[in-house]
Design a protein around this motif. Structure first.
Motif, PDB file in Angstrom:
ATOM      1  N   ALA A 168      -9.462  12.249   1.812  1.00 42.74           N
ATOM      2  CA  ALA A 168      -8.306  11.399   2.097  1.00 42.74           C
ATOM      3  C   ALA A 168      -8.622   9.933   1.803  1.00 42.74           C
ATOM      4  N   ILE A 169      -9.812   9.494   2.178  1.00 43.89           N
ATOM      5  CA  ILE A 169     -10.191   8.099   1.921  1.00 43.89           C
ATOM      6  C   ILE A 169     -10.320   7.842   0.422  1.00 43.89           C
ATOM      7  N   LEU A 170     -10.969   8.748  -0.311  1.00 45.84           N
ATOM      8  CA  LEU A 170     -11.091   8.569  -1.761  1.00 45.84           C
ATOM      9  C   LEU A 170      -9.724   8.604  -2.446  1.00 45.84           C
ATOM     10  N   GLY A 171      -8.858   9.479  -1.990  1.00 42.36           N
ATOM     11  CA  GLY A 171      -7.505   9.519  -2.561  1.00 42.36           C
ATOM     12  C   GLY A 171      -6.753   8.229  -2.306  1.00 42.36           C
ATOM     13  N   LEU A 172      -6.909   7.672  -1.112  1.00 45.23           N
ATOM     14  CA  LEU A 172      -6.260   6.396  -0.806  1.00 45.23           C
ATOM     15  C   LEU A 172      -6.822   5.279  -1.688  1.00 45.23           C
ATOM     16  N   ILE A 173      -8.133   5.280  -1.905  1.00 42.63           N
ATOM     17  CA  ILE A 173      -8.740   4.241  -2.755  1.00 42.63           C
ATOM     18  C   ILE A 173      -8.229   4.365  -4.188  1.00 42.63           C
ATOM     19  N   PHE A 174      -8.168   5.573  -4.728  1.00 44.46           N
ATOM     20  CA  PHE A 174      -7.750   5.738  -6.113  1.00 44.46           C
ATOM     21  C   PHE A 174      -6.254   5.501  -6.309  1.00 44.46           C
ATOM     22  N   PHE A 175      -5.445   5.906  -5.336  1.00 45.09           N
ATOM     23  CA  PHE A 175      -3.990   5.800  -5.518  1.00 45.09           C
ATOM     24  C   PHE A 175      -3.381   4.548  -4.911  1.00 45.09           C
ATOM     25  N   LEU A 176      -4.186   3.676  -4.275  1.00 42.47           N
ATOM     26  CA  LEU A 176      -3.647   2.464  -3.674  1.00 42.47           C
ATOM     27  C   LEU A 176      -2.982   1.539  -4.692  1.00 42.47           C
ATOM     28  N   PRO A 177      -3.556   1.316  -5.888  1.00 34.47           N
ATOM     29  CA  PRO A 177      -2.836   0.475  -6.853  1.00 34.47           C
ATOM     30  C   PRO A 177      -1.478   1.063  -7.252  1.00 34.47           C
TER      31      PRO A 177
END
Length: 152
Positions: A52-61
């Motif tokens: 979930a954290i990695l997905g948030l980092i990648f999809f935040l932009p």
């Protein structure tokens, strides 16, 4: 006649369901079977949180760039949903009130009708007392007017 051969699986099933087959610790502590799945769950929790954290980092932009579209859309969906649910709630309340009034006026004594009857008699008694007081006060005022202007 020889006895039929016994099925070892059948014997095992019966032995599993007999009350004496359960270990003493499980019979006296009902919480142990609830605790045993937690170690296996902790092995799946860490990868889920990390993903979930990695997905948030990648999809935040992408989330930030598309926010001018999904914030108004989310607001519109929220307002429409809230309006629909409130209209449904008011409709249910209206149907309940009309059903109660129908039963009350038919004389079926719905719950709370005794309070309505008490309030109605209390209002009627208060109104009659006010009317009697006004009638007495009117006579008092007319006598005062005659005293102020004896020729009138």
């Amino acid at each position: 006649i020889p006895a039929p051969p016994r099925n070892p699986l059948h014997v095992t099933k019966i032995a599993l369901f007999s009350p004496h087959a359960t270990p003493v610790s499980f019979r006296h502590s009902p919480f142990i079977p609830l605790i045993t799945p937690f170690p296996s769950r902790s092995h799946t929790t860490a990868p889920t949180i990390a993903g979930a954290i990695l997905g948030l980092i990648f999809f935040l932009p992408l989330i930030i760039l598309s926010s001018p579209v999904w914030v108004p859309a989310g607001t519109l969906v929220f307002i429409v949903t809230a309006g629909f649910l409130s209209v449904c709630g008011f409709g249910v309340a209206l149907v309940a009130a009309l059903s109660w009034m129908y039963r009350y006026f038919r004389g079926l004594h719905p719950p709370g009708s005794d309070r309505v009857d008490y309030a109605r008699t209390r209002i009627y008694d208060t109104a009659s007392h006010v009317k009697d007081y006004a009638r007495d006060y009117r006579g008092y005022l007319q006598s005062k007017v005659k005293d102020a202007a004896p020729g009138a």
